[in-house]
Design a protein around this motif. Structure first.
Motif, PDB file in Angstrom:
ATOM      1  N   SER A 145      16.260  -3.788   0.545  1.00 23.33           N
ATOM      2  CA  SER A 145      15.276  -2.694   0.515  1.00 23.33           C
ATOM      3  C   SER A 145      15.619  -1.690  -0.585  1.00 23.33           C
ATOM      4  N   ASP A 146      16.907  -1.613  -0.955  1.00 19.73           N
ATOM      5  CA  ASP A 146      17.323  -0.702  -2.021  1.00 19.73           C
ATOM      6  C   ASP A 146      16.850  -1.172  -3.396  1.00 19.73           C
ATOM      7  N   LYS A 147      16.376  -2.411  -3.491  1.00 16.73           N
ATOM      8  CA  LYS A 147      15.875  -2.930  -4.762  1.00 16.73           C
ATOM      9  C   LYS A 147      14.371  -2.713  -4.938  1.00 16.73           C
ATOM     10  N   ILE A 148      13.718  -2.193  -3.911  1.00 18.80           N
ATOM     11  CA  ILE A 148      12.280  -1.939  -4.010  1.00 18.80           C
ATOM     12  C   ILE A 148      12.020  -0.842  -5.035  1.00 18.80           C
ATOM     13  N   VAL A 149      11.083  -1.088  -5.938  1.00 23.88           N
ATOM     14  CA  VAL A 149      10.736  -0.133  -6.986  1.00 23.88           C
ATOM     15  C   VAL A 149       9.668   0.829  -6.455  1.00 23.88           C
ATOM     16  N   ILE A 150       9.955   2.134  -6.555  1.00 19.63           N
ATOM     17  CA  ILE A 150       9.009   3.164  -6.131  1.00 19.63           C
ATOM     18  C   ILE A 150       8.187   3.584  -7.345  1.00 19.63           C
ATOM     19  N   TYR A 151       6.905   3.246  -7.355  1.00 16.76           N
ATOM     20  CA  TYR A 151       6.096   3.407  -8.564  1.00 16.76           C
ATOM     21  C   TYR A 151       6.029   4.853  -9.039  1.00 16.76           C
ATOM     22  N   GLU A 152       5.838   5.817  -8.132  1.00 14.15           N
ATOM     23  CA  GLU A 152       5.686   7.198  -8.566  1.00 14.15           C
ATOM     24  C   GLU A 152       6.958   7.746  -9.221  1.00 14.15           C
ATOM     25  N   ARG A 153       8.087   7.070  -9.032  1.00 12.88           N
ATOM     26  CA  ARG A 153       9.349   7.500  -9.623  1.00 12.88           C
ATOM     27  C   ARG A 153       9.787   6.632 -10.801  1.00 12.88           C
TER      28      ARG A 153
ATOM     29  N   VAL B  36      -8.279  -3.039  -0.535  1.00 13.95           N
ATOM     30  CA  VAL B  36      -8.990  -2.539  -1.718  1.00 13.95           C
ATOM     31  C   VAL B  36      -7.980  -1.902  -2.672  1.00 13.95           C
ATOM     32  N   PRO B  37      -8.260  -1.901  -3.989  1.00 14.04           N
ATOM     33  CA  PRO B  37      -7.302  -1.373  -4.965  1.00 14.04           C
ATOM     34  C   PRO B  37      -6.899   0.081  -4.738  1.00 14.04           C
ATOM     35  N   SER B  38      -7.802   0.888  -4.212  1.00  9.26           N
ATOM     36  CA  SER B  38      -7.487   2.308  -4.021  1.00  9.26           C
ATOM     37  C   SER B  38      -6.323   2.518  -3.063  1.00  9.26           C
ATOM     38  N   ARG B  39      -6.006   1.513  -2.241  1.00 10.80           N
ATOM     39  CA  ARG B  39      -4.914   1.663  -1.272  1.00 10.80           C
ATOM     40  C   ARG B  39      -3.532   1.630  -1.930  1.00 10.80           C
ATOM     41  N   ILE B  40      -3.489   1.306  -3.231  1.00  9.46           N
ATOM     42  CA  ILE B  40      -2.192   1.361  -3.921  1.00  9.46           C
ATOM     43  C   ILE B  40      -2.167   2.487  -4.961  1.00  9.46           C
ATOM     44  N   ASP B  41      -3.129   3.411  -4.868  1.00  4.81           N
ATOM     45  CA  ASP B  41      -3.172   4.609  -5.710  1.00  4.81           C
ATOM     46  C   ASP B  41      -3.034   4.254  -7.193  1.00  4.81           C
ATOM     47  N   GLU B  42      -2.163   4.945  -7.921  1.00  2.00           N
ATOM     48  CA  GLU B  42      -2.060   4.749  -9.370  1.00  2.00           C
ATOM     49  C   GLU B  42      -1.572   3.352  -9.741  1.00  2.00           C
TER      50      GLU B  42
ATOM     51  N   HIS C 259       0.785  -1.226   0.000  1.00  6.39           N
ATOM     52  CA  HIS C 259       0.000   0.000   0.000  1.00  6.39           C
ATOM     53  C   HIS C 259       0.824   1.285   0.000  1.00  6.39           C
ATOM     54  N   THR C 260       0.129   2.383  -0.310  1.00  9.88           N
ATOM     55  CA  THR C 260       0.747   3.700  -0.287  1.00  9.88           C
ATOM     56  C   THR C 260       1.179   4.057   1.130  1.00  9.88           C
ATOM     57  N   ALA C 261       2.173   4.943   1.243  1.00 14.15           N
ATOM     58  CA  ALA C 261       2.788   5.273   2.528  1.00 14.15           C
ATOM     59  C   ALA C 261       3.161   3.992   3.269  1.00 14.15           C
ATOM     60  N   PRO C 262       4.025   3.181   2.680  1.00 18.09           N
ATOM     61  CA  PRO C 262       4.334   1.858   3.245  1.00 18.09           C
ATOM     62  C   PRO C 262       4.891   1.954   4.664  1.00 18.09           C
TER      63      PRO C 262
ATOM     64  N   VAL D 179       6.180  -0.590  -4.536  1.00 21.48           N
ATOM     65  CA  VAL D 179       5.289   0.163  -3.641  1.00 21.48           C
ATOM     66  C   VAL D 179       4.950   1.499  -4.300  1.00 21.48           C
ATOM     67  N   PRO D 180       3.800   2.083  -3.958  1.00 22.02           N
ATOM     68  CA  PRO D 180       3.374   3.315  -4.634  1.00 22.02           C
ATOM     69  C   PRO D 180       4.307   4.500  -4.445  1.00 22.02           C
ATOM     70  N   ASN D 181       4.843   4.664  -3.229  1.00 24.68           N
ATOM     71  CA  ASN D 181       5.686   5.834  -2.963  1.00 24.68           C
ATOM     72  C   ASN D 181       6.732   5.482  -1.904  1.00 24.68           C
ATOM     73  N   LEU D 182       7.482   6.502  -1.496  1.00 18.51           N
ATOM     74  CA  LEU D 182       8.619   6.280  -0.608  1.00 18.51           C
ATOM     75  C   LEU D 182       8.203   5.719   0.751  1.00 18.51           C
ATOM     76  N   PHE D 183       9.112   4.974   1.351  1.00 24.22           N
ATOM     77  CA  PHE D 183       8.918   4.455   2.699  1.00 24.22           C
ATOM     78  C   PHE D 183       9.977   5.057   3.619  1.00 24.22           C
ATOM     79  N   PRO D 184       9.760   5.028   4.941  1.00 26.46           N
ATOM     80  CA  PRO D 184      10.690   5.680   5.879  1.00 26.46           C
ATOM     81  C   PRO D 184      12.106   5.133   5.802  1.00 26.46           C
TER      82      PRO D 184
END
Length: 346
Positions: free
Chosen positions: A72-80, A102-108, A29-32, A58-63
């Motif tokens: 963790s450096d191999k995780i693909v950030i979808y928005e980028r 639900v699908p909306s939890r992963i945004d685009e 999900h977004t905001a992992p 994942v949809p966007n950056l994680f902490p």
């Protein structure tokens, strides 16, 4: 011995899917958070050990304080990396949807995932799973975390011995963070059986706890003091509180993703407190992000659904408002008033 949550039929189907797949995509999900990253990397390490080609998206950056996890450096950030991610998803023969209902939890990211015609597995512990997300749906709202369910799946299919050290570390991180380091949603003895089995893999839980909890900048420590001293509004008679943080205030303290982590839990240290609410302006979009925490029987998920277009777990939920901070504060104060009878109840 773990009580069985994965049925024999599910075990058989999961074995078949994992044996037959070659190119696997894991999405969360977004905001992992810790459970999203931990469950994704835990399954990633297991399937990689089994010879599969696996990509976590994942949809966007994680902490930053989860970046100690191996790969963790191999995780693909979808928005980028949308183009690359879309290609990877189109080539997948199995997609594992973890820690969202639900699908909306992963945004685009929902568009390519829902369009993909490959097999899908949904593993989650939130209320109301959309079963169109998976040909196999493993959904248990009483589970402490998705990491718990991933561990159960791996052991059910006979994969415990193949779970590598890095996978055990990742699963522990998610299990610990989604239970507030075993301060809530962790009274099921199975949680500690799983913890003991992860410890048998040789993980150092004390080190992992420090990596997550003691990994902030001086600015974040000062920010914490500012929030609690200047911004926290306590309603003692309602056993509740809220604080609001603007984009300008975040900038003042050189905010980076993850700096808000855990702050919403702190007002619950007040004697008798039932509900804590965080209101924060998003740093990129014009919206207010809401996070709530509660204790005992106060239902955060119902509260968030009614006022913040949100939901989640009974004692940990969130939502979003597309309005000004002033309007968000007004909505919050009205919500507290309308729920005052339940908040005041012993």
């Amino acid at each position: 011995m773990l009580k069985n949550k994965i049925t024999p039929q599910e075990t058989s189907e999961l074995k078949k899917y994992f044996n037959e797949c070659r190119n696997v995509v894991i999405v969360s999900h977004t905001a992992p958070d810790g459970d999203a990253i931990g469950s994704s990397l835990g399954l990633y390490h297991y399937l990689t050990r089994k010879g599969k080609h696996v990509t976590v998206i994942v949809p966007n950056l994680f902490p930053d304080f989860f970046r100690w996890m191996k790969d963790s450096d191999k995780i693909v950030i979808y928005e980028r990396q949308k183009t690359h991610a879309n290609v990877v998803i189109s080539q997948a023969d199995l997609i594992c949807c973890l820690d969202f209902n639900v699908p909306s939890r992963i945004d685009e990211l929902q568009v390519p995932v829902m369009q993909a015609r490959c097999r899908k597995i949904l593993v989650d512990h939130h209320i109301g799973p959309d079963k169109s997300l998976g040909d196999i749906v493993i959904s248990h709202t009483d589970a402490s975390s998705t990491c718990e369910l991933i561990f159960r799946i791996i052991t059910a299919i006979g994969g415990y011995d193949a779970l590598p050290f890095a996978g055990a570390e990742s699963l522990y991180a998610g299990l610990a963070t989604d239970t507030g380091f075993f301060n809530y949603n962790s009274n099921n003895p199975d949680v500690f059986i799983i913890l003991s089995e992860l410890l048998r893999k040789g993980i150092d839980k004390d080190l992992i706890n420090r990596r997550i909890q003691n990994n902030f900048s001086p600015d974040r420590v000062k920010f914490l003091g500012y929030v609690l001293y200047e911004k926290l509004k306590v309603y003692s008679d309602l056993h509740a509180s809220y604080f609001s943080i603007t984009r300008d205030e975040l900038t003042q303290f050189n905010y980076v993703k993850g700096d808000m982590e855990g702050i919403v839990n702190m007002p619950l240290q007040i004697k008798g407190h039932k509900l804590s609410i965080s209101l924060r302006e998003d740093t990129e979009k014009d919206m207010i992000l809401i996070s709530t925490r509660s204790v005992d029987d106060f239902p955060c998920n119902e509260f968030c659904a009614q006022y913040y277009n949100g939901g989640g777990h009974k004692n940990a939920s969130g939502g979003r408002l597309y309005c000004s901070m002033e309007e968000a504060i007004a909505i919050t104060e009205r919500a507290l008033e309308e729920w005052s009878e339940r908040l005041k109840a012993e």
